[in-house]
Design a protein around this motif. Sequence first.
Motif, PDB file in Angstrom:
ATOM      1  N   ARG A 629      28.897  11.020   2.888  1.00  0.00           N
ATOM      2  CA  ARG A 629      29.894  10.942   1.848  1.00  0.00           C
ATOM      3  C   ARG A 629      29.856   9.391   1.273  1.00  0.00           C
ATOM      4  O   ARG A 629      29.877   8.453   2.096  1.00  0.00           O
ATOM      5  CB  ARG A 629      31.316  11.271   2.318  1.00  0.00           C
ATOM      6  N   GLY A 630      30.037   9.368  -0.206  1.00  0.00           N
ATOM      7  CA  GLY A 630      29.966   8.034  -0.637  1.00  0.00           C
ATOM      8  C   GLY A 630      28.693   7.447  -1.199  1.00  0.00           C
ATOM      9  O   GLY A 630      28.707   6.561  -1.791  1.00  0.00           O
ATOM     10  N   PHE A 631      27.645   8.149  -0.763  1.00  0.00           N
ATOM     11  CA  PHE A 631      26.059   7.814  -0.941  1.00  0.00           C
ATOM     12  C   PHE A 631      25.740   8.328  -2.612  1.00  0.00           C
ATOM     13  O   PHE A 631      26.224   9.613  -2.527  1.00  0.00           O
ATOM     14  CB  PHE A 631      25.231   8.259  -0.190  1.00  0.00           C
ATOM     15  N   ARG A 632      24.974   7.721  -3.255  1.00  0.00           N
ATOM     16  CA  ARG A 632      24.621   8.288  -4.616  1.00  0.00           C
ATOM     17  C   ARG A 632      23.539   9.095  -4.070  1.00  0.00           C
ATOM     18  O   ARG A 632      22.881   9.131  -3.028  1.00  0.00           O
ATOM     19  CB  ARG A 632      23.819   7.255  -5.536  1.00  0.00           C
ATOM     20  N   LYS A 633      23.501  10.576  -4.812  1.00  0.00           N
ATOM     21  CA  LYS A 633      22.454  11.453  -4.600  1.00  0.00           C
ATOM     22  C   LYS A 633      22.556  12.097  -3.266  1.00  0.00           C
ATOM     23  O   LYS A 633      21.798  12.337  -2.658  1.00  0.00           O
ATOM     24  CB  LYS A 633      21.140  11.083  -4.869  1.00  0.00           C
ATOM     25  N   SER A 634      24.050  12.276  -2.802  1.00  0.00           N
ATOM     26  CA  SER A 634      24.223  12.891  -1.449  1.00  0.00           C
ATOM     27  C   SER A 634      23.762  14.437  -1.461  1.00  0.00           C
ATOM     28  O   SER A 634      23.221  14.881  -0.361  1.00  0.00           O
ATOM     29  CB  SER A 634      25.719  12.718  -1.107  1.00  0.00           C
ATOM     30  N   ASP A 635      23.725  14.907  -2.610  1.00  0.00           N
ATOM     31  CA  ASP A 635      23.270  16.368  -2.481  1.00  0.00           C
ATOM     32  C   ASP A 635      22.021  16.545  -2.332  1.00  0.00           C
ATOM     33  O   ASP A 635      21.278  17.275  -1.576  1.00  0.00           O
ATOM     34  CB  ASP A 635      23.620  16.938  -3.940  1.00  0.00           C
ATOM     35  N   GLU A 636      21.196  15.345  -2.923  1.00  0.00           N
ATOM     36  CA  GLU A 636      19.709  15.391  -2.634  1.00  0.00           C
ATOM     37  C   GLU A 636      19.459  15.055  -1.131  1.00  0.00           C
ATOM     38  O   GLU A 636      18.443  15.787  -0.561  1.00  0.00           O
ATOM     39  CB  GLU A 636      19.009  14.353  -3.422  1.00  0.00           C
ATOM     40  N   ILE A 637      20.392  14.374  -0.509  1.00  0.00           N
ATOM     41  CA  ILE A 637      19.986  13.987   0.908  1.00  0.00           C
ATOM     42  C   ILE A 637      20.352  15.393   1.488  1.00  0.00           C
ATOM     43  O   ILE A 637      19.662  15.738   2.676  1.00  0.00           O
ATOM     44  CB  ILE A 637      20.954  13.046   1.093  1.00  0.00           C
ATOM     45  N   MET A 638      21.437  15.894   1.294  1.00  0.00           N
ATOM     46  CA  MET A 638      21.708  17.335   2.134  1.00  0.00           C
ATOM     47  C   MET A 638      20.716  18.312   1.938  1.00  0.00           C
ATOM     48  O   MET A 638      20.371  19.178   2.949  1.00  0.00           O
ATOM     49  CB  MET A 638      23.036  17.818   1.452  1.00  0.00           C
TER      50      MET A 638
END
Length: 664
Positions: A629-638
Amino acid sequence: MNLKDIVTLFKNHQIQYGLNGDSNLEELYKWELVSKQNGHPDPNAVDFSKEIKSLVLKNLCYSSQITAIRSFAKYEPEEYRKLFKALFDENISLQERIENFTDSCKKLWDDKIKARFSKMTRAMCDERLISCFLTLHNPQKYTFYKDDVYKNLCELLEIKSQKTGHKLVHFYELLKQYVIPEIEKEEELIFSINNELKKNGCIQSMPLTAQTVLWYHRELLKNTGTDNKVIESKLVDTKIDNDQKYIDLLKESKNLVLTGAPGTGKTFMAQTIAREMGCGKNEMCFVQFHPSYDYTDFVEGLRPIMMSDGQMGFERKDGIFKEFCKKAIKNLEDSKKTLTELSEEKSLNDKYNTVIDKINNGDLNEFKLKTNGKSMEVVKVTDFNNIELKTPGTSSNRTYTVSFDRLAKLAKVFTTTESLNNISNISDAVRDAIGGCHASAYWAVLKEVYKQKNISTLTASNVVKKDFVFIIDEINRGEASKIFGELFYAIDPGYRGKNDIRVKTQYQNLVPETDVFAEGFYIPENVFILGTMNDIDRSIESMDFAMRRRFTWKEIKPEDTQSMLDTLECATKAKSVMARLNNEISKIEGLGPAYQVGPSYFLKLGDNDGNFEKLWDMNIEPLLREYSRGFRKSDEIMEKLRSAYFDTKESNSKIYDNELVDEN
């Protein structure tokens, strides 16, 4: 599967169900039978026929055996009485007694009773029946016997079983040599059973406890077959890989903190380490630090109390760590005492507790002094089992405390009532023996103690020096300086066990002279401090360096504790999924190894029938989303983490660092 595992399994069962809470294993009736018939059959009973007929054995022997013994009692009671006198004669070896009783019963039946029946009958006397007689008559030494229980024990210990007629003696020998010593290590188990027995008005019997443990083992085998792997899956205390190296590290460093990613089983490992070091309930203490935890909770502090006049006051009380150290010191001191010293101390303690009971029951409210007609009035029994006294007929509220520890010290000098009566100057004699105190109060209490009869049937035994492990979960969440205070000095490994170098605590002036820490505090040599901490919890910064350097820090990685997954049917797959996921997490800057997922999360597969998708949706994904949470492109990380978890495609090992900047 070994004997230790069986005892551990039974301990867990006992704590959960008790002796009668599991409909498949109701064992309390055995203790009830033994307690009601302790000392029977009595060979000296006036009417021995009636004595035998009154025996209640229920399912502990065959119904045909009950018919046989009643026939003995009916037709040849006096001859049968003689056989029991010989059976209970402890001057003769047990093997000889068993053989004589078996042969004599057969002869008596064949010669004088058999002819009274139209059908072919036998004496029906075997080792199982003899064990019933021995157990009812002396349950502190004997217990019930069953052939399959004995055979299972021999197989468990990998010992050859004996032939019929010699099995019972061998069974008792195995109990004494192997089973009972293993049970005695589990103080939590002993406490649970003894507490239940006390509530039900039953006597305690270690041989019967051992037999119950083995009967539990028999039921496990019966319900699961002889596959020990099925039984092992029931073990709650799964062993950690190479736990001995952590034990060695703790013993060397005295103070150890286990750090690592969440879910690596650090708390579980800490408790396992303590148990592997031989710690039972009394030798292990578990606390969890938090922001509100302070010196008063941990070391000592002033606590509100209700005074005798109804007013509110304050009293110094030990914190949990100080109390724990006192127990460890007691063990150390007792381990150095001879059996004679321990027996004398136990006898004195039993008599002292009788006095305490009389005070609490209202049967004793004063202690007679040596001066004719004078006495000390009882105020109360304190929380620490000390006796608080005052001089009657005075306006002063001053009270005087008599503690058992100092009383025991006085008893070593004046060992009898006669020696107390022969004291010419009580003040000088008592103070020379135990130091400053109200000498007459100690004299009066000790004399009253000596009047009591020693009603305990239990004998003292040698005390073994034990390790004591104090576990601090989430040690970094508390404010160390506020909790430990001046104990920073005392916990230093270099000063462990040095009682000549003591720390004066904040309330040292209020510590009574009777206290083991009257001259200052120290940590005994057999106390070890074991903490746990999550790497991602940044509150470690609140721990100053003076504190941190007194501990050894050991990182626990997920692969170090993955053996806890071995009980799962999908253990291999679970380990593989965990490894893939953690490998991907480690590549992501801003997360890294500290954010890996530990094996304890995967234990939930045992509760959801091995459903990995459900585990991801309900447990793993929410955790990882919180991390990212709070990172850019967190969806891509997930998505990349999800791909690694389900192995749906080859995970891209590189996410551009400049896109993982914290948005805050």
